[in-house]
Design an enzyme around this catalytic site. Sequence first.
Site, mmCIF file in Angstrom:
data_model
loop_
_atom_site.group_PDB
_atom_site.id
_atom_site.type_symbol
_atom_site.label_atom_id
_atom_site.label_comp_id
_atom_site.label_asym_id
_atom_site.label_seq_id
_atom_site.Cartn_x
_atom_site.Cartn_y
_atom_site.Cartn_z
ATOM 1 N N HIS A 1 0.828 -1.195 0.000
ATOM 2 C CA HIS A 1 0.000 0.000 0.000
ATOM 3 C C HIS A 1 0.872 1.258 0.000
ATOM 4 O O HIS A 1 0.689 2.167 -0.824
ATOM 5 C CB HIS A 1 -0.923 -0.015 1.223
ATOM 6 C CG HIS A 1 -1.793 1.186 1.361
ATOM 7 N ND1 HIS A 1 -3.126 1.184 0.995
ATOM 8 C CD2 HIS A 1 -1.542 2.437 1.836
ATOM 9 C CE1 HIS A 1 -3.641 2.378 1.232
ATOM 10 N NE2 HIS A 1 -2.697 3.164 1.748
ATOM 11 N N GLU A 2 1.834 1.306 0.919
ATOM 12 C CA GLU A 2 2.691 2.491 1.004
ATOM 13 C C GLU A 2 3.619 2.585 -0.208
ATOM 14 O O GLU A 2 3.975 3.688 -0.637
ATOM 15 C CB GLU A 2 3.487 2.472 2.305
ATOM 16 C CG GLU A 2 2.640 2.459 3.576
ATOM 17 C CD GLU A 2 1.592 3.563 3.638
ATOM 18 O OE1 GLU A 2 1.775 4.607 2.982
ATOM 19 O OE2 GLU A 2 0.575 3.370 4.335
ATOM 20 N N HIS B 1 1.806 4.579 -2.767
ATOM 21 C CA HIS B 1 1.958 6.021 -2.543
ATOM 22 C C HIS B 1 3.325 6.497 -3.024
ATOM 23 O O HIS B 1 3.451 7.520 -3.709
ATOM 24 C CB HIS B 1 1.817 6.345 -1.054
ATOM 25 C CG HIS B 1 0.412 6.353 -0.551
ATOM 26 N ND1 HIS B 1 -0.566 7.176 -1.073
ATOM 27 C CD2 HIS B 1 -0.188 5.660 0.455
ATOM 28 C CE1 HIS B 1 -1.706 6.984 -0.418
ATOM 29 N NE2 HIS B 1 -1.501 6.061 0.509
ATOM 30 N N GLU C 1 -4.493 8.129 -3.035
ATOM 31 C CA GLU C 1 -4.990 6.882 -2.464
ATOM 32 C C GLU C 1 -5.319 5.870 -3.545
ATOM 33 O O GLU C 1 -5.214 4.650 -3.322
ATOM 34 C CB GLU C 1 -6.205 7.150 -1.587
ATOM 35 C CG GLU C 1 -6.598 5.990 -0.694
ATOM 36 C CD GLU C 1 -5.520 5.603 0.311
ATOM 37 O OE1 GLU C 1 -5.504 4.430 0.737
ATOM 38 O OE2 GLU C 1 -4.682 6.463 0.662
#
Length: 503
Positions: free
Chosen positions: A269-270, A273, A299
């Site tokens: 997830h990170e 980003h 996001e």
Amino acid sequence: MATEADAEPETADTYEQFRAHVEQLTYVGDAAGVLQWDQEVMMPEEGTPARSKQSAALSTLSHDLLTDDDVAEWLDELEGADLAPEQAAVVREIRRQHDRAAKVPSDLVQRISEATSNALPVWKEAKAEDDFEIYADTLEELVQLKREYAEAIDPDRDPYAVLFEEYEPYLGLDTAEAALEDLRDTLVPLIDDIEDSDVTLADPFEGSYDEASQEDLVRSALDYLGYDWDRGRLDTAPHPFSTGTQFDARVTTRFDPADPLGALSSTIHEFGHATYTLGLPDEHYGTPLGESRDLSVHESQSRLWENHVGRSRPFWEGFAPTVEDHLGTSATPREYYEAANTVHPDNLIRVEADELTYHMHIVLRFEIERDLIHGDLDVSEVPQVWNEKMEEYLGVRPETDAEGCLQDIHWSHGSFGYFPTYSLGSVLAAQLFAAAEDDIGDLDGQLRDGEFDDLHAWLTDNVHSHGARYETDDLIEEATGEPFTADYFLEYAESKYRNLYDC
């Protein structure tokens, strides 16, 4: 069409002065970001008194740079000039920021910065002690300050809508509310059907997994996906996050001995980003052309990599041997895929939630923070209302504040209006991934083979490289050929999970 070379000499000179000022503003903000990263990752526990003053000084300086009289004069002159499209986009973005900031007194900016910096250790203590009362006064102060902030910007509008626009200025709160309603109406019956299903998905992870093995695994995952270690690093934090610039985009994660998939998914997830941040154009660093297009789009990148890649069956067909090497598990790619997509309605923690129930966590937070800002909910009522909504939406009730209303860091940052962007991002991720599949062709085959270059390139070309040149809705149309829609996510969720659970 005007270009930078075509601009009148006087206009070109004005724009250069304006751009140089904007770059200084950006550098100060990025320095503040490094201080915040340090506070959450590495700063000694007793460093808060000094850090809060440092952060407040930088926030005040940023505010003063943005609201400087010269900025207002430059904006007035440039808005009537024949600018190149990219220059006009910079002017548009700074105008929006300037007009908001000019209405907020400097002393309020300083008070908010000090309050949020001081709030972090209070939140950590309250969570560690499982005692909301430790945090209640701090939260009350933050709510009051953000009400003041919204009122200063526009006393005649819904204060929550004003705060929401801090994170998503172009899609509108009505769009967020409609998307959340669509998700609730579709996902709640789907989750109910899954709970009634007789299917039990595989769980090859048993026992305890030490932190060193998990860290080796997530570092290998970052290698596998193509993280640029020359412009990034991995650390741990109580609440995983990513921050930085196209030259330095850092990720954090956290480890639970009983849940190695949690660390893996949060790291991916990170990474999403960070790969957006790293894909921003180097040559435009310092202006909005080198900055991301707000939080819904940001996001979308993290959710796309976490869910459409990291929770896909093709990904697990390629990545399964790496998991076995680091954790010693033995399972088929299908079993890993099932484990990564198991629905857990009884899970209490948002960052550990599955892809479906996650959005009920967002609805809960959205409703609570909106009522706090509106004054319809007292801070003292938050734990009780939180627990009641968890029971209503997911059929589970937290036994502790740490598992309930103290689990997220966002309110300690003063980030009221932030949470809806998580669901907007998930919706947009599905729309972008569908467009990428159409353009790339056999994307599943590439994911299966561990080949991510085409997906990286598509996202960079269609999203990252534009920075904040386009407004959100225009960027979505440029990338996908369609307006923002929840249809792709809802179709994806229905198809994927009804197939998994035979329901």
